[in-house]
Write a protein that holds these residues in place. Sequence first.
Motif, PDB file in Angstrom:
ATOM      1  N   ALA A  60       1.021  -4.284  15.223  1.00  0.00           N
ATOM      2  CA  ALA A  60      -0.374  -4.248  14.791  1.00  0.00           C
ATOM      3  C   ALA A  60      -1.321  -4.632  15.914  1.00  0.00           C
ATOM      4  O   ALA A  60      -2.492  -4.272  15.878  1.00  0.00           O
ATOM      5  CB  ALA A  60      -0.573  -5.176  13.595  1.00  0.00           C
ATOM      6  N   ARG A  84       2.197 -11.196   0.639  1.00  0.00           N
ATOM      7  CA  ARG A  84       1.651 -11.248  -0.713  1.00  0.00           C
ATOM      8  C   ARG A  84       2.633 -10.920  -1.840  1.00  0.00           C
ATOM      9  O   ARG A  84       2.407 -11.305  -2.974  1.00  0.00           O
ATOM     10  CB  ARG A  84       0.469 -10.270  -0.822  1.00  0.00           C
ATOM     11  N   PHE A 115       0.850  -1.194   0.000  1.00  0.00           N
ATOM     12  CA  PHE A 115       0.000   0.000   0.000  1.00  0.00           C
ATOM     13  C   PHE A 115       0.884   1.242   0.000  1.00  0.00           C
ATOM     14  O   PHE A 115       1.119   1.851   1.051  1.00  0.00           O
ATOM     15  CB  PHE A 115      -0.928   0.000   1.222  1.00  0.00           C
ATOM     16  N   VAL A 172       1.219  -7.322   5.016  1.00  0.00           N
ATOM     17  CA  VAL A 172       0.621  -7.650   3.717  1.00  0.00           C
ATOM     18  C   VAL A 172       1.716  -7.769   2.656  1.00  0.00           C
ATOM     19  O   VAL A 172       1.696  -8.680   1.820  1.00  0.00           O
ATOM     20  CB  VAL A 172      -0.432  -6.594   3.317  1.00  0.00           C
ATOM     21  N   SER A 187      -6.705  -5.757  14.037  1.00  0.00           N
ATOM     22  CA  SER A 187      -6.126  -4.685  14.821  1.00  0.00           C
ATOM     23  C   SER A 187      -7.217  -3.917  15.573  1.00  0.00           C
ATOM     24  O   SER A 187      -7.085  -3.600  16.763  1.00  0.00           O
ATOM     25  CB  SER A 187      -5.351  -3.790  13.848  1.00  0.00           C
ATOM     26  N   GLN A 237      -2.581  -0.933  20.282  1.00  0.00           N
ATOM     27  CA  GLN A 237      -3.925  -0.488  20.676  1.00  0.00           C
ATOM     28  C   GLN A 237      -3.989  -0.184  22.167  1.00  0.00           C
ATOM     29  O   GLN A 237      -4.693   0.727  22.590  1.00  0.00           O
ATOM     30  CB  GLN A 237      -4.969  -1.570  20.388  1.00  0.00           C
ATOM     31  N   ILE A 276      -6.307  -7.753   8.371  1.00  0.00           N
ATOM     32  CA  ILE A 276      -5.369  -7.348   9.421  1.00  0.00           C
ATOM     33  C   ILE A 276      -5.881  -6.091  10.121  1.00  0.00           C
ATOM     34  O   ILE A 276      -5.786  -5.966  11.348  1.00  0.00           O
ATOM     35  CB  ILE A 276      -3.959  -7.148   8.831  1.00  0.00           C
ATOM     36  N   VAL A 284      -9.284  -4.339  24.424  1.00  0.00           N
ATOM     37  CA  VAL A 284      -8.686  -3.559  25.510  1.00  0.00           C
ATOM     38  C   VAL A 284      -9.743  -2.693  26.182  1.00  0.00           C
ATOM     39  O   VAL A 284      -9.825  -2.624  27.410  1.00  0.00           O
ATOM     40  CB  VAL A 284      -7.529  -2.698  24.963  1.00  0.00           C
ATOM     41  N   LEU A 285     -10.595  -2.045  25.362  1.00  0.00           N
ATOM     42  CA  LEU A 285     -11.634  -1.180  25.939  1.00  0.00           C
ATOM     43  C   LEU A 285     -12.592  -1.990  26.804  1.00  0.00           C
ATOM     44  O   LEU A 285     -12.982  -1.566  27.884  1.00  0.00           O
ATOM     45  CB  LEU A 285     -12.401  -0.480  24.814  1.00  0.00           C
ATOM     46  N   SER A 305      -6.728  -9.574  -3.654  1.00  0.00           N
ATOM     47  CA  SER A 305      -6.277 -10.431  -2.552  1.00  0.00           C
ATOM     48  C   SER A 305      -5.360  -9.643  -1.624  1.00  0.00           C
ATOM     49  O   SER A 305      -5.332  -9.862  -0.419  1.00  0.00           O
ATOM     50  CB  SER A 305      -5.573 -11.672  -3.097  1.00  0.00           C
ATOM     51  N   ILE A 306      -4.593  -8.680  -2.172  1.00  0.00           N
ATOM     52  CA  ILE A 306      -3.747  -7.832  -1.334  1.00  0.00           C
ATOM     53  C   ILE A 306      -4.620  -6.975  -0.427  1.00  0.00           C
ATOM     54  O   ILE A 306      -4.413  -6.899   0.790  1.00  0.00           O
ATOM     55  CB  ILE A 306      -2.846  -6.949  -2.221  1.00  0.00           C
ATOM     56  N   GLU A 307      -5.631  -6.345  -1.022  1.00  0.00           N
ATOM     57  CA  GLU A 307      -6.478  -5.457  -0.225  1.00  0.00           C
ATOM     58  C   GLU A 307      -7.322  -6.241   0.770  1.00  0.00           C
ATOM     59  O   GLU A 307      -7.573  -5.787   1.885  1.00  0.00           O
ATOM     60  CB  GLU A 307      -7.355  -4.607  -1.145  1.00  0.00           C
ATOM     61  N   SER A 338     -11.957  -4.704  28.351  1.00  0.00           N
ATOM     62  CA  SER A 338     -11.289  -5.147  29.588  1.00  0.00           C
ATOM     63  C   SER A 338     -11.351  -4.071  30.666  1.00  0.00           C
ATOM     64  O   SER A 338     -11.344  -4.386  31.854  1.00  0.00           O
ATOM     65  CB  SER A 338      -9.839  -5.532  29.293  1.00  0.00           C
ATOM     66  N   THR A 339     -11.434  -2.782  30.281  1.00  0.00           N
ATOM     67  CA  THR A 339     -11.480  -1.743  31.313  1.00  0.00           C
ATOM     68  C   THR A 339     -12.751  -1.856  32.153  1.00  0.00           C
ATOM     69  O   THR A 339     -12.757  -1.484  33.317  1.00  0.00           O
ATOM     70  CB  THR A 339     -11.438  -0.326  30.692  1.00  0.00           C
ATOM     71  N   LEU A 357      -6.459  -9.037   2.317  1.00  0.00           N
ATOM     72  CA  LEU A 357      -5.610  -9.375   3.465  1.00  0.00           C
ATOM     73  C   LEU A 357      -5.400  -8.144   4.341  1.00  0.00           C
ATOM     74  O   LEU A 357      -5.448  -8.226   5.578  1.00  0.00           O
ATOM     75  CB  LEU A 357      -4.268  -9.919   2.967  1.00  0.00           C
ATOM     76  N   GLY A 358      -5.172  -6.991   3.697  1.00  0.00           N
ATOM     77  CA  GLY A 358      -5.002  -5.754   4.458  1.00  0.00           C
ATOM     78  C   GLY A 358      -6.214  -5.467   5.315  1.00  0.00           C
ATOM     79  O   GLY A 358      -6.082  -5.094   6.492  1.00  0.00           O
ATOM     80  N   PHE A 363     -17.360   4.813  21.323  1.00  0.00           N
ATOM     81  CA  PHE A 363     -16.404   4.278  20.349  1.00  0.00           C
ATOM     82  C   PHE A 363     -17.119   3.423  19.306  1.00  0.00           C
ATOM     83  O   PHE A 363     -16.862   3.529  18.112  1.00  0.00           O
ATOM     84  CB  PHE A 363     -15.355   3.412  21.054  1.00  0.00           C
ATOM     85  N   PHE A 399      -8.526  -5.816  18.588  1.00  0.00           N
ATOM     86  CA  PHE A 399      -7.720  -5.670  19.804  1.00  0.00           C
ATOM     87  C   PHE A 399      -8.051  -4.366  20.525  1.00  0.00           C
ATOM     88  O   PHE A 399      -8.039  -4.308  21.753  1.00  0.00           O
ATOM     89  CB  PHE A 399      -6.237  -5.751  19.480  1.00  0.00           C
ATOM     90  N   LEU A 400      -8.342  -3.314  19.744  1.00  0.00           N
ATOM     91  CA  LEU A 400      -8.729  -2.042  20.356  1.00  0.00           C
ATOM     92  C   LEU A 400      -9.952  -2.247  21.243  1.00  0.00           C
ATOM     93  O   LEU A 400      -9.993  -1.823  22.397  1.00  0.00           O
ATOM     94  CB  LEU A 400      -9.006  -1.018  19.256  1.00  0.00           C
ATOM     95  N   THR A 415     -17.985   5.500  27.104  1.00  0.00           N
ATOM     96  CA  THR A 415     -16.797   5.358  26.251  1.00  0.00           C
ATOM     97  C   THR A 415     -16.989   4.210  25.258  1.00  0.00           C
ATOM     98  O   THR A 415     -16.749   4.365  24.055  1.00  0.00           O
ATOM     99  CB  THR A 415     -15.558   5.110  27.115  1.00  0.00           C
TER     100      THR A 415
END
Lengths: 602, 181
Positions: A264, A238, A166, A234, B29, A268, B25, B36-37, B17-19, B39-40, B21-22, B132, B32-33, B128
């Motif tokens: 990644a 890829r 990207f 990525v 990501s 957070q 991910i 964590v929130l 396929s590239i986009e 868990s508070t 996978l992006g 979010f 996980f945000l 919160t």
Amino acid sequence: MIRGLAGALAGYAVGAALVAAIRALTGVDPLAAEPLVVAGFPFALIGWLLGVGVWQAWAREWVGLDARPAAPPGWRRYFAYSTDHKVIGVQYLVTFTVIFLLAGLSALLLRVELAAPGQAILPPATYNQVMSLHGILMIAVAVSVIIAGFGNYLVPLLIGAEDMAFPRLNALSYWLIPPVALLLLTSTVLGGWDSGWTGYAPLSERNRVGQIFFNLSFILVGLSSIIGGLNFLVTIIRLRAPGMTWGRLPIFVWGIFLTSLMSAVFTQSVAVAMLLTLLDRVFGTGFFAAARGGSPLLYENLFWFYSHPAVYVMIIPGWVLALEVLPHFARRALFAYRWAVGGLAGVVALSGVVWIHHMFTSGVPFVFLPVFLATTELISIPTGVIFLSALGTLWLGRLWLRTPMLFAIAVFFNFLIGGITGIFLADVPTDVQLQDTYFVVAHFHYTIVGGEIFGLFAGIYYWFPKITGRMYDERLGQLHFWWMFIAFNLTFFPMFGLGLAGMNRRIADYDAALANTNLFVSIASFALGASFLVFLWNVIVSWTRGPMAQANPWRARTLEWQTSSPPPLENFPVPPTVVAGPYEYGTGRAHAVLGGAAGGDD
Amino acid sequence: MVGRERHAERPGHDRTSIESLGLWIFIASEAFLFLVLISTRFALVGFERPAELNQPLGAAVTAVLLSSSVSAYAATRALAGGEAGRFRLFVRLTLALGVVFLGGLALEWAEGFAAFPPARGYGSVFFTLTGFHGAHVLSGLVVLWLATRRARDPWPVRAAVRYWTFVDAVWLFIYPTLYLL
């Protein structure tokens, strides 16, 4: 860049006006500083990004216009929103090297104050601010410089790709960094903040307005790091060239891959810690404010849940950079390649379950102490495997002691000292004594400066001919190495003793009995600072007037050396095909051939 | 634009396929945000829950958001089958359900502001977390609207629906965290 600043100002005006209007309507003081800053900030950021090139190169597509990517010729491309990974890598490297030197100067200010006990050249309040600034700037450098600088420049080259997956997102992640520097500088003008780089609550919630600049800039570095991590993952999954199997990836690419996984995922957590601090301050929520039932310990947990993995985000790129250099200068294959990758993966796997060792004295439940002692000690096993890989590569190799090799070997020498002293900080009984002393300061400077920053310089000298197309001066390089290596050890080794004697970190004064050692450390730190003048001189003179470099001055096998120095825009004239491992020294086998005709898989 | 076209030319480098996978991910990501929130909530107030929570409203907005995922999926099926009319219908239904969800959330905020103010404990976590998540719903609506406005290419629609489904799935964790535990 001027358009960027104008965009930032316009965006800020929009955001701040919006908030002021809302507050005026609801009858609260419309001009309170903090809400204006916090709400204006995202708008200013968007304005800045659109101004520096996101509009021209990207956002025009969203409204149905044709994008006009920035591609000014020559040196001007380094100041533009370039999507070439090589330009972005150089932008990162130069920016962070400058920040590194500035943050180093701030450390020298601290050493002036600490040269003798009882003096107040820097008043204690100023000392705390300079100490905090030194901390956060160096953390930003350490988290990003190798992975974002060399990672961007080299990963596409090393895997035989034309660019990152990207490219425009890649440029975006770089252009998030200048606002960080701007924020931190503005904060200094507004009276700064003095909470150290950890920004613990409740101090962070009662501090001056400068504190929010710290929180905002931390979030920005985190965002840049997450975006960068995603892009590397990525790209490596890829865009590998035909034949570049996972078992043939250069070790540096493996390190960037595993580090990106951590960026990644864990970032957070610290972003949430910073955001909740801002919510507490601006909207009056009660997450960390103990007076309103909040929990300062929750902040520490969120903070260290990222910030311990962050030390591996710093050191793993340093290790793999050194491991990448060793085989080429020992003319041997990397010893136990698979085990080294496993060792790195082991460190990553354990990184998420050790964070409480930063909080042994914070009043966490007693049951956590032995558990986190044990998990922390376990990390020495995969780390030991990585050391064995390095030593096995050197063993019986024909060492070619050029500057990059000297720095790479020093990574393991210094880190050994940093690693062994870490054991005393993982063991609860000794840690209770050593917590918040100079022993800790010495330990992490041995790991991060001694490990990562020495690795950074190994990389700068190793790839200097590739990046600039010119050769650096070898004699000046070796002078820089020995000067920096000796001065570094003279500066930080005595700090172990100061810590054992009970000298507190982050405090502007100390017991008069420690005067001699501190004076010695201060003098040594200036010698360390002076060593970078040699480096700067070498870089500036060589980059402008050095002899032209060959495509492959080190006669190395990996892909980046199989193209011209510096490489063309599309990296390789013809797409390469990988036919063997990257370190096939002595077997006569090439790593890759350009074009797909010859070779094929084994 | 430049990078996009350059990569698309190379064999084996399929842009979708590239986009894709992006996007996966990015979703991990984001997950996980929220982890964590969430868990508070347990770190700060354990399992404490105010009696004033509007349970019927909570259940209702949950049902609305879940059905929006179903209709979003139906929209992708219609697009794959080339049924333009059904596609537009289900996209509009999805957008409408998302807006209804946000309206229900606004109602809940108005009630909760007095009953469990954001200044402490449960209130801090509630406002919160829902704030979010609400921002994500809003961004999901914008993305869905932008992607379906000119549906020449099925991939942006599939991507927007995947993100929308993720945002709905996050609510499946937030709802029990705030209302049931």
